[in-house]
Motif scaffolding. Structure first.
Motif, PDB file in Angstrom:
ATOM      1  N   LEU A   5       0.832  -1.209   0.000  1.00  0.00           N
ATOM      2  CA  LEU A   5       0.000   0.000   0.000  1.00  0.00           C
ATOM      3  C   LEU A   5       0.866   1.259   0.000  1.00  0.00           C
ATOM      4  O   LEU A   5       0.585   2.231  -0.702  1.00  0.00           O
ATOM      5  N   GLN A  28       1.019   1.280  -4.124  1.00  0.00           N
ATOM      6  CA  GLN A  28      -0.265   1.908  -4.396  1.00  0.00           C
ATOM      7  C   GLN A  28      -0.224   3.414  -4.172  1.00  0.00           C
ATOM      8  O   GLN A  28      -0.523   4.185  -5.052  1.00  0.00           O
ATOM      9  N   GLU A  78      -2.166  -0.255  -9.336  1.00  0.00           N
ATOM     10  CA  GLU A  78      -3.465  -0.881  -9.080  1.00  0.00           C
ATOM     11  C   GLU A  78      -3.387  -1.830  -7.881  1.00  0.00           C
ATOM     12  O   GLU A  78      -2.347  -2.433  -7.645  1.00  0.00           O
ATOM     13  N   PRO A  79      -4.514  -2.006  -7.151  1.00  0.00           N
ATOM     14  CA  PRO A  79      -4.510  -2.948  -6.016  1.00  0.00           C
ATOM     15  C   PRO A  79      -4.285  -4.391  -6.453  1.00  0.00           C
ATOM     16  O   PRO A  79      -4.441  -4.718  -7.631  1.00  0.00           O
TER      17      PRO A  79
END
Ligand SMILES: [Fe+2]
Length: 408
Positions: free
Chosen positions: A47, A51, A57-58
């Motif tokens: 994250l 991200q 993108e996740p």
């Protein structure tokens, strides 16, 4: 990249101590089970770097959210909210972690992780954040593992040194300047609470040459003082509960106690805990007025300087590392257990929450946490630097923290 892999390897080694049937247990009630940490560390890294840092993108939004944050052990409400019995299975967590690892490694290898135009990437902040975050979790995982009964974990045997403790003695530290924190451009990376650099004038004082030993604390107990969390009495004899075994109380090891207990001890003997600035002065100051990078000088930390970096899981005698002594002859300031200070955790002048982890420090400036300095046996060596500040609640009993006193 090397550092990331080294981290993942050590985290795996730490989690491998946990028996399979204890993986969903929470030996410290206000902490998540081990399963959470297996997912949290890579989720946080993904994250933070991929991200939020790089805008990727996740991987799996639901799992990322589930594993994003741990629990502040002081918040019982928050802990209750996190009570759950439907954690994903171990295989699913491992699979998610592997997918995170692959994406993180790719980013570390080939993405623009050092980009001065993006605050989260300035001076590779997000990359350092994830690397040091994992290192800190390795230590807190060891605290949690410590509370797991011996029959629920893989045990190791170690050789333990003990001898008559060195005679208690005070060392004089002359009046002078202590530099807290660091310049933003002066170190490769620091957490937000390490900035800005600030200078504090400290009057002369005397400080104990060694941290308070179990032998000294025992005399305090005999006069009505509190019993440390890791001590236990069996057949009239005091024992120490180590990570992997229980041994008779080593006299020359530092006493691991809470801030509140340390303060009770200091008060009882008409002394005080050092302030953060006094710790800095005793550790990094010198009679010629210069300040050192480490108590022993400029040499990078190694095993001869102190007990840190996962070389061992347990303490050693407080006088085991004369090579680590400061310019004033104060020993064992880094390693063998963090050192309590009298200073509540607060921002240094010029503090700004960091872009890649804005809650890191700001959530803890509540007057209820105290600064600890130095390192424990299970503090990764990368976290040893002069400006590094750690903090804990004053009555949190599970951590490896020792203390020494200064003249009142
Ligand atoms: Fe975390």
């Amino acid at each position: 990249m090397q550092w990331y892999r080294r981290n993942r390897q050590r985290t795996a080694e730490v989690l491998a101590f946990v028996h399979a049937d204890a993986f969903y247990e929470r030996p410290i009630p206000l902490r998540h089970p081990f399963a959470f940490y297996e997912g949290h560390i890579p989720a946080f890294s993904f994250l933070t770097l991929n991200q939020r840092g790089l805008g990727e993108e996740p991987i799996d939004a639901a799992l990322e959210q589930l594993f994003e944050r741990g629990i502040d052990p002081g918040s019982a409400d928050e802990a209750r909210r996190h009570q759950r019995s439907d954690w994903p299975g171990r295989g699913a967590i491992a699979d998610f972690a592997a997918r995170c690892d692959a994406r993180i490694e790719r980013a570390l290898q080939s993405a623009p992780i050092d980009d001065s135009r993006v605050p989260r990437l300035r001076r590779a902040q997000a990359a350092y954040t994830i690397l040091e975050h994992e290192g800190m979790h390795q230590e807190t995982l060891m605290y949690i593992l410590h509370q797991l009964p011996y029959d629920r974990k893989q045990l190791r045997t170690s050789r333990h040194e003990d001898h008559a403790p060195p005679p208690a003695q005070m060392r004089a530290v002359a009046a002078g300047t202590a530099t807290l924190g660091a310049d933003r451009d002066g170190i490769a990376f620091g957490w937000d609470n390490e900035f800005e650099r600030s200078k504090v004038e400290v009057p002369g004082f005397e400080i104990a040459a060694y941290p308070v030993t179990n032998a000294e604390w025992l005399r305090f107990v005999e006069q009505g003082g509190p019993v440390p969390h890791f001590w236990t009495k069996r057949n009239g004899e005091w024992h120490l509960r180590l990570q992997f075994e229980e041994i008779s109380l080593p006299q020359s090891w530092p006493a691991y106690v809470t801030h509140r207990q340390a303060q009770a001890y200091a008060q009882f003997f008409g002394l005080r805990l050092p302030t953060e600035a006094q710790y800095h002065r005793a550790a990094f100051g010198s009679p010629d007025g210069r300040e050192r990078a480490f108590p022993w000088g400029e040499e990078l930390p190694s095993t001869r300087h102190g007990n840190f970096g996962f070389e061992r899981f347990d303490p050693e005698p407080v006088d085991a590392h004369p090579a680590g002594a400061s310019a004033w002859g104060v020993t064992d300031l880094i390693g063998n257990g963090w050192e309590w200070t009298a200073t509540p955790f607060a921002p240094l002048p010029g503090f700004e929450p960091m872009a890649s982890y804005p809650q890191y420090s700001a959530d803890f400036f509540d007057g209820k946490h105290y600064v600890i300095k130095g390192a424990s046996p299970v503090t990764p060596p990368e976290l040893i630097r002069r400006s590094f500040r750690n903090w804990f609640y004053d009555d949190y009993p599970y951590m490896y923290a020792k203390f020494r006193c200064v003249t009142a």
